[in-house]
Each structure stands twice: as C-alpha cells, then as structure tokens.
Write an enzyme that holds these catalytic residues in place. Structure first.
Site, PDB file in Angstrom:
ATOM      1  N   CYS A 134     -24.687 -61.335 -57.381  1.00 26.50           N
ATOM      2  CA  CYS A 134     -24.028 -60.472 -58.360  1.00 26.50           C
ATOM      3  C   CYS A 134     -24.694 -60.716 -59.709  1.00 26.50           C
ATOM      4  CB  CYS A 134     -22.524 -60.739 -58.413  1.00 26.50           C
ATOM      5  SG  CYS A 134     -22.098 -62.458 -58.774  1.00 26.50           S
ATOM      6  N   THR A 135     -24.129 -60.190 -60.776  1.00 25.08           N
ATOM      7  CA  THR A 135     -24.802 -60.236 -62.080  1.00 25.08           C
ATOM      8  C   THR A 135     -25.012 -61.663 -62.568  1.00 25.08           C
ATOM      9  OG1 THR A 135     -23.750 -58.133 -62.630  1.00 25.08           O
ATOM     10  CG2 THR A 135     -24.759 -59.365 -64.439  1.00 25.08           C
TER      11      THR A 135
END
Length: 296
Positions: free
Chosen positions: A176-177
């Site tokens: 994810c980010t």
C-alpha cells in the site's frame, strides 16, 4: 519549502482527548504546521508538514509521547503548502476495516524491505495484491499486481473471501502507500488461515525512495494524500492533479480536456453539475486561491 512526514505506529493509546489537546497545544509553536493526525486506541497515523525545524520539533514531541520513531516514519518535501490546516482527529480505528480479528498489535505479516521486494514478487508462486482503492491504482501499480478495484478498504475482506483460498494461495505479498493498510490486511489474512503473508515495509513510498528507476518494477506514480497528488521515483512531485469536485486523479491529458476547470470540475463530473453548483465551486476556488495560493 515544506518538510513532510508520513507516519504511523500501532501502539496502545489510552487517554485520546488529553493527548489530542497536548498535540494541539504544542503545535501552536510549530511554524507552518499543517496536515492531519489520527488517534485511535490502536495507535497513531497521519501525514503532516511544516517548516523543517518546526516539523522536526513536532516529530520529537510525538516520539516522546508515542515512540513514533519505532514505527514507520518517512520524510519528503513540497514546494507548496501541502495541506490547508492542521487537524488531530480521534478515530475508532486508524484504518477502518471493521474486522476485530485484524489486530496488528497481536498478529501481523512478514515485513519485506524495499531492497528485497523485487526478489519476492519475482517468485511465480507469490500472489501480489494491491490493497489500495481504485482511484489510487489508476495513478500507478506494481508490475503483475492484482487490483481488487475496491472503492473503500472495508471491501477488501469480501474480495479476499471471494478470490483467494488459504489452501491454494500459499504465498501472498501485499503493498500500500505507506504500509499501514497492509498491517491491518495482513493481520486479517493470517486470522483467516493464510500461512505466508508478506508486506512491503514502508510501502510504495519507501520503495520509490530506495530503488533506482532502472531497477524498479513500479509502473506510473504513487498517489499521495496531500497537495502534491502523486510522486514518482526519488519521491519527486509528479504532474498529476486531483479534481476538487469529484476527487478523481487527473493526468496531463485529463487536464487538457475542455471540461477541466482547476478547483471546479473535470470531464468526469462537469456534466452532472447545475449552473448553481458550478458557480458555488468557482467561488470556493477563488477563495482557496486567495488564501492558500495556487494548488493542483
């Protein structure tokens, strides 16, 4: 120039109202402080910016209170004010999943350093899963990754239940980010019986900061939740923008469209707006531009 810190740590937090007030009180002396911090019983999460010395002071303060330097902490820079104001918000969960069995303070997947990520995802037995939402994956994604096309994170468990099988998918790697969503997602999957669950330590941002572009398996840019909109390798600001009307990410071609009006609408939403709504958005944009300067 603004210094930006993206941070999170899963750590028990007891008196959230009192801590929230302490953070606000300390923040009054931090020049240019902006962004959002989330406080929940399970920890702290957020992205904040300020003038460099002021940001360093706030990070030291948060480290004294919650030991955030033991969690994930990444720095970058921005040439424009990255956020409009500073907020500290209490939450039930740092990342809403609504699955009580997903508790990163008790159970979490195997961390994989950015330098080792390519070797892991080159393994043909590994299922590579993007745990972000559809508007984020539009901007960039890892080569060969599965995009579940979720609109919100709470849809991910249903997707996993319908598409993955612990007996068949023995190795699952996710990203994810910045890493926090994978803490929750990996904890959830382990609770569902998946044996080998890996996640990218520090997320895409750490990978883009660490891995040279000519060795990278990342395609596109990485959506971020501030005025930069997206960053590329070396965490350089990209040319992406976001529609202030419908929040859709916009590339150069989108911004060149005849229906794009900065801060007002884009070709995704312009036809759905009444003249009254267009006028209201133009007035709002004029106010923002006067107060905060040019934005994407």
């Amino acid at each position: 120039m603004y210094k930006i810190a993206a941070l999170y740590r899963f750590v028990p937090v007891n008196d959230i109202p009192a801590l929230r007030q302490e953070i606000y009180d300390f923040g009054e002396g931090c020049e240019g402080l902006c962004g959002t911090l989330l406080l929940a019983p399970e920890g702290i999460n957020g992205t904040i910016g300020a003038h460099p010395d002021a940001l360093d002071a706030m990070i030291d303060f948060l480290d004294q209170k919650l030991g955030i330097k033991q969690g994930e902490l990444k720095y970058s820079e921005a040439t424009l004010t990255p956020f409009n104001r500073f907020k500290v918000r209490p939450k039930k969960e740092l990342i809403t999943l609504r699955k009580p069995e997903a508790d990163p303070n008790k159970l979490v997947g195997q961390y994989v350093e950015a330098e080792d990520w390519n070797d892991l995802i080159n393994d043909p037995d590994v299922v590579l899963l993007d745990t972000r939402n559809d508007y984020e994956t539009k901007v960039g994604i890892f080569e060969g990754a599965i995009d579940p096309n979720t609109e919100v994170f709470t849809e991910l468990p249903d997707w996993v239940e319908n598409n993955l099988d612990p007996a068949k998918h023995k190795k699952v790697a996710m990203y994810c980010t910045g890493g926090i969503r994978c803490e929750k997602a990996s904890s959830y999957m382990l609770a569902q019986g998946f044996e080998n669950v890996y996640h990218l330590k520090g997320g895409i941002l750490k990978y883009l900061e660490t891995i040279p572009a000519d060795e990278s398996k990342w395609e596109g840019d990485c959506f971020v939740f501030d005025q930069r909109v997206a960053v590329g390798h070396g965490l350089e600001e990209s040319d992406w923008a976001v529609c202030h009307g419908c929040r859709e990410p916009l590339n150069g071609e989108d911004k060149a469209h005849s229906k794009f009006e900065q801060g007002v609408a884009c070709h995704h939403c312009a036809d759905d707006l009444t003249p009254e709504k267009l006028a209201a958005r133009r007035q709002r944009q004029a106010h923002y531009a006067e107060r905060y300067g040019d934005t994407k």
